[in-house]
Write a protein that holds these residues in place. Structure first.
Motif, PDB file in Angstrom:
ATOM      1  N   ARG A   2       0.843  -1.195   0.000  1.00 30.07           N
ATOM      2  CA  ARG A   2       0.000   0.000   0.000  1.00 30.07           C
ATOM      3  C   ARG A   2       0.879   1.247   0.000  1.00 30.07           C
ATOM      4  O   ARG A   2       1.874   1.310   0.721  1.00 30.07           O
ATOM      5  CB  ARG A   2      -0.886   0.030   1.246  1.00 30.07           C
ATOM      6  N   GLU A  15      -2.575   7.282  -0.204  1.00 34.25           N
ATOM      7  CA  GLU A  15      -3.862   7.130   0.484  1.00 34.25           C
ATOM      8  C   GLU A  15      -4.166   8.347   1.347  1.00 34.25           C
ATOM      9  O   GLU A  15      -5.287   8.842   1.386  1.00 34.25           O
ATOM     10  CB  GLU A  15      -3.854   5.864   1.339  1.00 34.25           C
ATOM     11  N   ARG A  16      -3.144   8.820   2.039  1.00 36.33           N
ATOM     12  CA  ARG A  16      -3.315   9.984   2.914  1.00 36.33           C
ATOM     13  C   ARG A  16      -3.624  11.236   2.091  1.00 36.33           C
ATOM     14  O   ARG A  16      -4.506  12.030   2.440  1.00 36.33           O
ATOM     15  CB  ARG A  16      -2.034  10.189   3.722  1.00 36.33           C
ATOM     16  N   GLU A  29      -4.991  11.399  -0.900  1.00 36.31           N
ATOM     17  CA  GLU A  29      -6.338  11.303  -1.457  1.00 36.31           C
ATOM     18  C   GLU A  29      -7.383  11.690  -0.417  1.00 36.31           C
ATOM     19  O   GLU A  29      -8.369  12.352  -0.728  1.00 36.31           O
ATOM     20  CB  GLU A  29      -6.595   9.878  -1.959  1.00 36.31           C
ATOM     21  N   LYS A  30      -7.134  11.273   0.823  1.00 37.11           N
ATOM     22  CA  LYS A  30      -8.071  11.612   1.896  1.00 37.11           C
ATOM     23  C   LYS A  30      -8.070  13.118   2.152  1.00 37.11           C
ATOM     24  O   LYS A  30      -9.122  13.735   2.347  1.00 37.11           O
ATOM     25  CB  LYS A  30      -7.686  10.854   3.173  1.00 37.11           C
TER      26      LYS A  30
END
Length: 243
Positions: A89, A94-95, A97-98
């Motif tokens: 991952r 991911e962070r 995108e959040k």
């Protein structure tokens, strides 16, 4: 029985003390990171958030929507991707995108104009510049998407002419028609005048949320899609959202 209760109470007290000590230690590390980086790298700006990462000894620091990493003393700073190799991952992605997600309910819809097709049940927001060639091609393809309400935010970021056109479009009697006449049917934009503060607010909003290109779509689940995508992909994204 009394001794068991005493043991339980002593255990709970010990756990509470450990948790409190851990919290104090974490707060101390965060304070050290904030102070040291502010002293050593003031050009980075104010740190909004400090959080521990899954990697021992590594902390994430967030400045606005930018993510960096540092050690517990703020001696070193990394600007790059943190990847969990075991789980495969990209934690930084991911962070980000959040952080980049925009609450649809928080959008200033008063500064947009709606274009309704079919029953208009599905909703999406769209930031576009009238001089954006990609936007024109995207708008033509977007005509295939039905049963949708598109909240159009005029977002002139390509120069003074874009700003002038956006202000004339905003002041048009029928904004949606004037927009589609220009973007899809290659018709001219009539000069018009009115209060165009909404256009300026759109630019400010985009800068705040780092909308750096057009077109940019925002869906009701907060998903942001930069760039022109096929109508089929828009349909798929809309279908994946319960509206």
């Amino acid at each position: 029985m009394k001794s068991i209760k005493n043991i339980v109470l002593a255990t709970l007290l010990a756990v509470g003390l450990v948790a409190a000590a851990t919290q104090v230690h974490a707060q101390g590390q965060e304070a050290a990171i904030r102070k040291n980086l502010a002293d050593r790298l003031p050009q980075m700006g104010k740190i909004d958030e400090v959080t521990r990462t899954p990697m021992p000894g590594l902390y994430e620091i967030r400045i606005g929507m930018d993510v960096y990493y540092t050690d517990a003393e703020g001696n070193f700073v990394i600007h790059g991707q943190l990847i969990d190799a075991k789980a495969q991952r990209n934690l930084t992605e991911e962070r980000t995108e959040k952080l980049m997600a925009i609450d649809f309910a928080a959008l200033p819809l008063k500064d947009a104009f709606p274009i309704v097709r079919g029953n208009g049940k599905r909703k999406v927001a769209l930031f576009e510049d009238p001089n954006c060639g990609y936007c024109k091609r995207f708008e033509r393809d977007l005509q295939k998407v039905d049963n949708v309400t598109i909240y159009m935010f005029l977002y002139p970021i390509l120069g003074p002419d874009s700003d002038a056109k956006s202000r004339n479009l905003w002041c048009a009697k029928d904004k949606g028609k004037a927009w589609l006449d220009y973007m899809v049917r290659d018709q001219g934009i009539a000069a018009a005048s009115c209060d165009t503060a909404a256009v300026s607010r759109n630019v400010e909003f985009g800068r705040k949320y780092k909308i750096t290109g057009t077109p940019t779509m925002i869906f009701t689940n907060g998903t942001r899609v930069p760039g022109a995508i096929a109508a089929a992909d828009v349909e798929k994204l809309l279908a994946d959202i319960k509206q």
